[in-house]
Design an enzyme around this catalytic site. Structure first.
Site, PDB file in Angstrom:
ATOM      1  N   THR A 232       0.851  -1.198   0.000  1.00 49.07           N
ATOM      2  CA  THR A 232       0.000   0.000   0.000  1.00 49.07           C
ATOM      3  C   THR A 232       0.883   1.243   0.000  1.00 49.07           C
ATOM      4  O   THR A 232       0.421   2.320   0.377  1.00 49.07           O
ATOM      5  CB  THR A 232      -0.927   0.037   1.247  1.00 49.07           C
ATOM      6  OG1 THR A 232      -0.117  -0.127   2.415  1.00 49.07           O
ATOM      7  CG2 THR A 232      -1.996  -1.027   1.194  1.00 49.07           C
ATOM      8  N   ARG A 234       4.097   2.368  -2.564  1.00 47.15           N
ATOM      9  CA  ARG A 234       4.297   2.904  -3.909  1.00 47.15           C
ATOM     10  C   ARG A 234       4.630   1.749  -4.840  1.00 47.15           C
ATOM     11  O   ARG A 234       5.381   0.835  -4.472  1.00 47.15           O
ATOM     12  CB  ARG A 234       5.441   3.927  -3.944  1.00 47.15           C
ATOM     13  CG  ARG A 234       5.113   5.283  -3.353  1.00 47.15           C
ATOM     14  CD  ARG A 234       4.085   6.067  -4.184  1.00 47.15           C
ATOM     15  NE  ARG A 234       3.786   7.371  -3.607  1.00 47.15           N
ATOM     16  CZ  ARG A 234       2.785   7.624  -2.775  1.00 47.15           C
ATOM     17  NH1 ARG A 234       1.974   6.655  -2.401  1.00 47.15           N
ATOM     18  NH2 ARG A 234       2.572   8.846  -2.334  1.00 47.15           N
ATOM     19  N   ASP A 258      -2.279  -1.879  -3.722  1.00 42.02           N
ATOM     20  CA  ASP A 258      -3.091  -0.678  -3.934  1.00 42.02           C
ATOM     21  C   ASP A 258      -2.366   0.275  -4.877  1.00 42.02           C
ATOM     22  O   ASP A 258      -2.882   1.340  -5.185  1.00 42.02           O
ATOM     23  CB  ASP A 258      -3.314   0.003  -2.568  1.00 42.02           C
ATOM     24  CG  ASP A 258      -4.247   1.190  -2.656  1.00 42.02           C
ATOM     25  OD1 ASP A 258      -5.346   1.028  -3.233  1.00 42.02           O
ATOM     26  OD2 ASP A 258      -3.901   2.283  -2.159  1.00 42.02           O
ATOM     27  N   GLU A 263       1.048   3.214 -12.650  1.00 43.26           N
ATOM     28  CA  GLU A 263      -0.346   3.553 -12.350  1.00 43.26           C
ATOM     29  C   GLU A 263      -0.800   4.894 -12.909  1.00 43.26           C
ATOM     30  O   GLU A 263      -1.992   5.117 -13.107  1.00 43.26           O
ATOM     31  CB  GLU A 263      -0.608   3.501 -10.843  1.00 43.26           C
ATOM     32  CG  GLU A 263       0.085   4.601 -10.051  1.00 43.26           C
ATOM     33  CD  GLU A 263      -0.270   4.560  -8.562  1.00 43.26           C
ATOM     34  OE1 GLU A 263      -0.166   3.499  -7.942  1.00 43.26           O
ATOM     35  OE2 GLU A 263      -0.656   5.624  -8.037  1.00 43.26           O
ATOM     36  N   HIS A 295      -5.169   2.662  -5.837  1.00 43.21           N
ATOM     37  CA  HIS A 295      -4.647   3.716  -4.953  1.00 43.21           C
ATOM     38  C   HIS A 295      -5.765   4.378  -4.126  1.00 43.21           C
ATOM     39  O   HIS A 295      -5.931   5.597  -4.146  1.00 43.21           O
ATOM     40  CB  HIS A 295      -3.881   4.767  -5.763  1.00 43.21           C
ATOM     41  CG  HIS A 295      -2.741   5.352  -4.975  1.00 43.21           C
ATOM     42  ND1 HIS A 295      -1.477   5.492  -5.463  1.00 43.21           N
ATOM     43  CD2 HIS A 295      -2.674   5.805  -3.694  1.00 43.21           C
ATOM     44  CE1 HIS A 295      -0.697   6.026  -4.541  1.00 43.21           C
ATOM     45  NE2 HIS A 295      -1.410   6.209  -3.452  1.00 43.21           N
TER      46      HIS A 295
END
Ligand code: NAI
Length: 330
Positions: A232, A234, A258, A263, A295
């Site tokens: 969770t 980077r 996440d 991304e 995210h």
């Protein structure tokens, strides 16, 4: 102050407009992500407010400075997307929100663990389809399992407290020991021992040149076979191709994330009518023991309120030439 907000969504507009009633800044909300192509939108704004996937590399910073921007207010904790050295050379002040709700992120990490372990994503769909079979849904007790926490700062500490509540044994790897974690019974260890012993590894350290691809082919070869990996923090902390190979071989038993290395081309947008061109992401998505969220770990009401308040307060302090504790130095 006149502030241009990049990468905004309706929820940003709502939280910032509400909190701004105490600050009286002039807020202009822009939807595009900040890039070299969109930087001209910031012309004439002394302050810009940016988010995690906005591009604050040297070229963009030069254009911002040229067009009169003096303050960059990040509405996030991580600042791996900012070339701080270039910003300071250009006289740009960079502020951030170091903490807004460590609970939000830690709780989401736990959510990913439960989701993967008890296969809640499959169970939910099955029951909706009147399929009440339990075959394939077998999980394991978290009680008594070893959890390896990588980075025991604000979020890692919250995560440790929650996992202790589950009755887990807690190991940690961090160059600095957190006394609260030590008090809690967390055992600090070296990187190799954490990898070798943990049933669940959860990443809570920042992305920096030293932590880029911290989880790679070599580290994945050292984990306990079948272990669970949670990210969770980077995307760049994990070499996604190496993770895919480890999932295919069975070495990595579960992967909950996440965040994702690439991304910025995907997350925060509705691409449901689009053919996704990122083959690595699509392959990752296809595995039954992988859960990806886009995210959203930070995304709680409390966090949004705190982000807006700290960001606007940071700007007010810099404007008033008062010391701002959240200013970043290179
Ligand atoms: P923090 O600064 O309080 O803690 C980070 C910890 O990592 C520190 O204790 C530091 O000593 C440790 N660390 C540094 N280098 C390390 C290394 N090589 N190995 C192990 N540990 C190392 O930061 P906080 O608030 O706990 O946030 C952690 C990260 O979570 C942020 O850097 C950010 O990337 C991510 N984050 C993700 C969010 C999301 O929505 N998914 C939201 C907020 C933060």
């Amino acid at each position: 102050m006149k502030i241009a907000f990049f990468s905004t969504k309706p929820y940003d507009q709502l939280s910032f407009t509400t909190v701004n009633q105490q600050f009286h800044h002039e807020l202009v909300f822009l939807e595009p992500r900040l890039t070299l192509e969109t930087v001209s939108l910031a012309a004439g704004f002394p302050v810009i407010c940016a988010f995690i996937n906005d591009d604050l590399s040297q070229g963009v910073l030069e254009k911002l400075a040229e067009n009169g921007t003096r303050i960059i207010a990040l509405r996030c904790a991580g600042f791996n997307n900012v070339n701080l050295e270039a910003a300071h050379k250009l006289g740009l002040v960079v502020v951030r929100v170091p903490a807004y709700s460590p609970y939000a992120v830690a709780e989401h990490a736990v959510g990913l663990i439960l989701m993967l372990n008890r296969k809640l994503y499959r169970a939910y769909n099955r029951v909706r389809d009147d399929n009440f079979s339990l075959v394939g849904l077998l999980g394991f007790d978290l009680h008594g399992k070893t959890v390896g926490i990588v980075g025991t700062g604000k979020i890692g500490e919250c995560f440790a407290k929650i996992m202790k509540g589950f009755g887990c044994r807690l190991l940690a790897y961090d160059p600095y020991e957190n006394p609260v974690c030590v008090e809690l019974g967390v055992k600090y260890t070296d990187w190799r021992s954490l990898l070798a012993q943990a049933d669940i590894i959860s990443l809570h350290c920042p992305l920096m040149p030293e932590t880029y691809h911290l989880i790679n082919e070599e580290s994945l070869a050292q984990i306990k076979p079948g272990a669970m990996l949670i990210n969770t923090s980077r995307g760049g902390l994990i070499d996604t191709r190496a993770a895919i190979e480890a999932i295919k071989s069975g070495q990595l038993g579960y992967f909950g994330t996440d965040v994702y290395e690439e991304e910025e081309n995907l997350f925060f947008e509705d691409l449901s009518d689009t053919v996704i061109q990122d083959d690595t992401f699509q392959l990752l998505q296809s595995f039954p023991n992988v859960v990806i969220t886009a995210h959203q770990a930070f995304f709680t009401q409390e966090a949004l309120g705190n982000i807006a308040e700290t960001t606007l307060q940071n700007i007010a302090l810099v404007e008033a030439r008062k010391p701002c504790p959240n200013q970043l130095h290179s």
